[in-house]
Scaffold this motif. Structure first.
Motif: not given
Length: 230
Positions: A181-205
Motif C-alpha cells: 500500500l505504501d509503495a504502490v498506492w502511497s498509503h492512500d487512506p481510502d484504500i483498504d489492504v484487501r484491495t492489494v489482494d484484488v490487484h495481485v489476483r488481477r496481475l496474476r491473471q
C-alpha cells in the motif's frame, strides 16, 4: 559506488565522524545530520541513493523518519539501513516492518557497514535507475510502459503495472500488504489492504495467462513476493 549520495542521520558526533570517514574514503558523497526533522528536509534536497538512519535520534525518532519516508512516493524505494543499539528480535522485526532494508546493531565494524550498504545498493538501485526491468521471462520497459512475458505483450492496468514494477525492482523480497500500500498506492487512506489482494489476483491473471508458471508467491501471514520458486 563512486559518487553515490548517502544521507547519514546520527546524533553521536564521534560515531558520525567515523562513519563519514569510511564512506567518503569509499567514494560516497556524505550529507549528515543528527536531527530527524532536518533529515526529512535534507532528503528532498540531497535526493540520497541510500540512507543510514540511527533509531534513537533527536526530535523525531529514526523509526518514525523511516515510516514517513516510506509513505512518500519520492522516497518509497530509497534503501534505508537502521543503526541501533537495540538488538532484540522484536526490535529488528519492527524495523523491517516499518520499511528498513537492513538493520545493523551497535557496535559495528565500519568496513562491514560499508560492505553491507554496497550490497543493499547493488540489489536495489540498478533496477531503479534503468528503463528496463527483467525477471525470469518477464520484461518491463518503464519508459514505453510495456510488459512482455516470453516475448508476448501483456496488457496491464495502471495499478497492476505499478505493482509489477515494484516486484521487479525487488525480486525475491516478501512485501506485506501494508508495505505494498505504501509503495504502490502511497498509503492512500481510502484504500483498504484487501484491495492489494484484488490487484495481485488481477496481475496474476494477466501475467500467467496461457498456463504460464505463477511467479508471484503468497507467503502466509506475511504477504507476496516475485519468486521463480513460487
Amino acid at each position: 559506488m563512486a559518487n553515490a549520495r548517502l544521507l547519514l542521520v546520527e546524533d553521536d558526533r564521534a560515531l558520525a565522524d567515523l562513519v563519514t570517514f569510511h564512506f567518503e574514503r569509499s567514494g560516497y558523497d556524505v550529507t549528515r545530520t543528527g536531527d530527524g526533522e532536518e533529515a526529512l528536509i535534507l532528503v528532498d534536497e540531497v535526493k540520497p541513493d541510500v540512507i543510514l538512519l540511527d533509531w534513537m535520534i533527536e526530535g523525531i525518532s529514526g523509526i518514525e523518519v523511516c515510516r514517513r519516508l516510506r509513505r512518500r512516493s519520492t522516497t518509497a524505494n530509497v534503501p534505508i539501513m537502521l543503526l541501533t543499539a537495540r538488538g532484540e528480535e522484536s526490535d529488528r522485526i519492527r524495523g523491517f516492518e516499518t520499511g528498513a532494508d537492513d538493520y545493523v546493531t551497535k557496535p559495528f565494524s565500519p568496513r562491514e557497514l560499508v560492505a553491507r550498504v554496497g550490497a543493499v545498493m547493488r540489489r536495489v538501485r540498478p533496477a531503479l535507475a534503468g528503463e528496463r526491468l527483467a525477471y525470469a521471462d518477464i520484461e518491463m520497459d518503464t519508459a514505453a510502459h510495456r510488459v512482455r512475458r516470453g516475448g508476448e505483450l501483456i496488457n496491464l492496468g495502471p495499478t497492476e503495472f505499478r505493482l509489477l514494477r515494484h516486484f521487479l525492482e525487488h525480486p525475491g523480497r516478501v512485501f506485506s500488504r501494508e508495505r505494498l500500500l505504501d509503495a504502490v498506492w502511497s498509503h492512500d487512506p481510502d484504500i483498504d489492504v484487501r484491495t492489494v489482494d484484488v490487484h495481485v489476483r488481477r496481475l496474476r491473471q494477466a501475467i500467467n495467462a496461457g498456463d504460464r508458471p505463477d511467479l508471484i508467491r503468497t507467503v502466509r501471514s506475511a504477504g507476496y513476493s516475485l519468486d521463480q520458486e513460487a
